[in-house]
Design a protein around this motif. Sequence first.
Motif, mmCIF file in Angstrom:
data_model
loop_
_atom_site.group_PDB
_atom_site.id
_atom_site.type_symbol
_atom_site.label_atom_id
_atom_site.label_comp_id
_atom_site.label_asym_id
_atom_site.label_seq_id
_atom_site.Cartn_x
_atom_site.Cartn_y
_atom_site.Cartn_z
ATOM 1 N N ARG A 25 0.827 -1.201 0.000
ATOM 2 C CA ARG A 25 0.000 0.000 0.000
ATOM 3 C C ARG A 25 0.859 1.248 0.000
ATOM 4 N NH1 ARG A 25 -3.918 0.937 4.812
ATOM 5 N NH2 ARG A 25 -1.973 1.598 5.737
ATOM 6 N N GLY A 26 1.863 1.300 0.819
ATOM 7 C CA GLY A 26 2.816 2.401 0.841
ATOM 8 C C GLY A 26 2.193 3.751 1.141
ATOM 9 N N ASP A 27 2.998 4.781 0.952
ATOM 10 C CA ASP A 27 2.572 6.149 1.212
ATOM 11 C C ASP A 27 2.360 6.847 -0.119
ATOM 12 O OD1 ASP A 27 2.042 8.572 2.330
ATOM 13 O OD2 ASP A 27 4.144 9.051 2.773
ATOM 14 N N ASN A 28 1.136 7.267 -0.401
ATOM 15 C CA ASN A 28 0.803 7.889 -1.677
ATOM 16 C C ASN A 28 0.916 9.404 -1.647
ATOM 17 O OD1 ASN A 28 0.307 5.545 -3.044
ATOM 18 N ND2 ASN A 28 -1.890 5.541 -2.653
ATOM 19 N N SER A 29 1.397 9.986 -0.581
ATOM 20 C CA SER A 29 1.432 11.432 -0.498
ATOM 21 C C SER A 29 2.767 11.966 -1.026
ATOM 22 C CB SER A 29 1.201 11.898 0.930
ATOM 23 O OG SER A 29 2.217 11.401 1.767
ATOM 24 N N TYR A 30 2.695 13.162 -1.594
ATOM 25 C CA TYR A 30 3.881 13.837 -2.105
ATOM 26 C C TYR A 30 4.030 15.164 -1.379
ATOM 27 C CZ TYR A 30 3.778 10.498 -5.975
ATOM 28 O OH TYR A 30 3.788 9.361 -6.719
ATOM 29 N N ASP A 31 5.262 15.686 -1.335
ATOM 30 C CA ASP A 31 5.467 16.985 -0.695
ATOM 31 C C ASP A 31 4.914 18.088 -1.597
ATOM 32 O OD1 ASP A 31 7.539 17.977 -2.528
ATOM 33 O OD2 ASP A 31 8.873 16.528 -1.561
ATOM 34 N N GLU A 32 4.749 19.266 -1.029
ATOM 35 C CA GLU A 32 4.099 20.386 -1.725
ATOM 36 C C GLU A 32 4.848 20.775 -3.004
ATOM 37 O OE1 GLU A 32 1.021 22.740 -2.462
ATOM 38 O OE2 GLU A 32 1.132 21.437 -0.719
ATOM 39 N N GLU A 33 6.162 20.788 -2.967
ATOM 40 C CA GLU A 33 6.955 21.149 -4.152
ATOM 41 C C GLU A 33 6.716 20.161 -5.294
ATOM 42 O OE1 GLU A 33 11.611 21.819 -5.524
ATOM 43 O OE2 GLU A 33 11.166 21.335 -3.444
ATOM 44 N N THR A 34 6.676 18.888 -4.982
ATOM 45 C CA THR A 34 6.430 17.861 -5.996
ATOM 46 C C THR A 34 5.031 18.004 -6.578
ATOM 47 O OG1 THR A 34 7.954 16.363 -4.873
ATOM 48 C CG2 THR A 34 6.388 15.363 -6.397
ATOM 49 N N ILE A 35 4.054 18.279 -5.736
ATOM 50 C CA ILE A 35 2.674 18.451 -6.205
ATOM 51 C C ILE A 35 2.581 19.636 -7.162
ATOM 52 C CG2 ILE A 35 0.352 19.120 -5.458
ATOM 53 C CD1 ILE A 35 0.869 17.418 -2.914
ATOM 54 N N VAL A 36 3.209 20.749 -6.799
ATOM 55 C CA VAL A 36 3.175 21.944 -7.651
ATOM 56 C C VAL A 36 3.819 21.656 -9.004
ATOM 57 C CG1 VAL A 36 4.087 24.296 -7.883
ATOM 58 C CG2 VAL A 36 3.050 23.570 -5.736
ATOM 59 N N PHE A 82 -9.108 13.246 -18.269
ATOM 60 C CA PHE A 82 -7.842 12.660 -18.703
ATOM 61 C C PHE A 82 -7.082 12.162 -17.485
ATOM 62 C CE2 PHE A 82 -7.008 17.089 -17.781
ATOM 63 C CZ PHE A 82 -5.821 17.054 -17.076
ATOM 64 N N SER A 83 -6.079 11.346 -17.755
ATOM 65 C CA SER A 83 -5.167 10.857 -16.730
ATOM 66 C C SER A 83 -3.773 10.868 -17.326
ATOM 67 C CB SER A 83 -5.553 9.448 -16.288
ATOM 68 O OG SER A 83 -4.686 8.998 -15.276
ATOM 69 N N ILE A 84 -2.843 11.532 -16.666
ATOM 70 C CA ILE A 84 -1.466 11.653 -17.157
ATOM 71 C C ILE A 84 -0.531 10.930 -16.200
ATOM 72 C CG2 ILE A 84 0.446 13.263 -17.532
ATOM 73 C CD1 ILE A 84 -1.492 15.297 -18.549
ATOM 74 N N SER A 85 0.360 10.102 -16.757
ATOM 75 C CA SER A 85 1.443 9.480 -15.992
ATOM 76 C C SER A 85 2.704 10.285 -16.232
ATOM 77 C CB SER A 85 1.669 8.037 -16.442
ATOM 78 O OG SER A 85 0.571 7.239 -16.119
ATOM 79 N N LEU A 86 3.401 10.617 -15.160
ATOM 80 C CA LEU A 86 4.605 11.439 -15.265
ATOM 81 C C LEU A 86 5.853 10.638 -14.928
ATOM 82 C CD1 LEU A 86 3.275 14.611 -13.426
ATOM 83 C CD2 LEU A 86 3.546 14.315 -15.887
ATOM 84 N N ASN A 87 6.943 10.954 -15.628
ATOM 85 C CA ASN A 87 8.255 10.396 -15.312
ATOM 86 C C ASN A 87 8.814 11.120 -14.094
ATOM 87 O OD1 ASN A 87 8.382 8.627 -17.616
ATOM 88 N ND2 ASN A 87 8.783 10.428 -18.879
ATOM 89 N N ASN A 88 9.945 10.656 -13.587
ATOM 90 C CA ASN A 88 10.567 11.274 -12.413
ATOM 91 C C ASN A 88 10.978 12.715 -12.654
ATOM 92 O OD1 ASN A 88 10.241 8.972 -10.896
ATOM 93 N ND2 ASN A 88 12.272 8.174 -11.371
#
Length: 115
Positions: A25-36, A82-88
């Motif tokens: 299950r892991g942690d699905n949350s991202y920090d604010e900078e990553t979200i932006v 839509f749904s977008i998958s992003l690279n690192n």
Amino acid sequence: MRKTRVFAITGFICFTLIGGCLAIRGDNSYDEETIVKAEAAAKSYVENNFKNIESVELEEPYQSPMGSMKVDGTVNDGQSGFSISLNNDFTVASMGLEEGFPELKEACKEKSCDN
């Protein structure tokens, strides 16, 4: 003695399965900078590559079961999604479109139109 052994084996199997499920299950949350950054990349891609985009609404990025970052959203006041998958590096890896989504711009059919 036999009941104790069966109980111990059953308990071990249950403990292992529960632990595995929690680890996956892991942690699905991202920090604010990553979200932006993810939201900016998704919005920019949609606006630069598709015709007649009046508005873009985005949901919070999340981690897909395969591990990539995904951003879901709608365009033109919920007309289509839509749904977008992003690279690192926040480039678009793939995109899924709902029926009725605006068409690609001619210049962007051969190669992605970036900013």
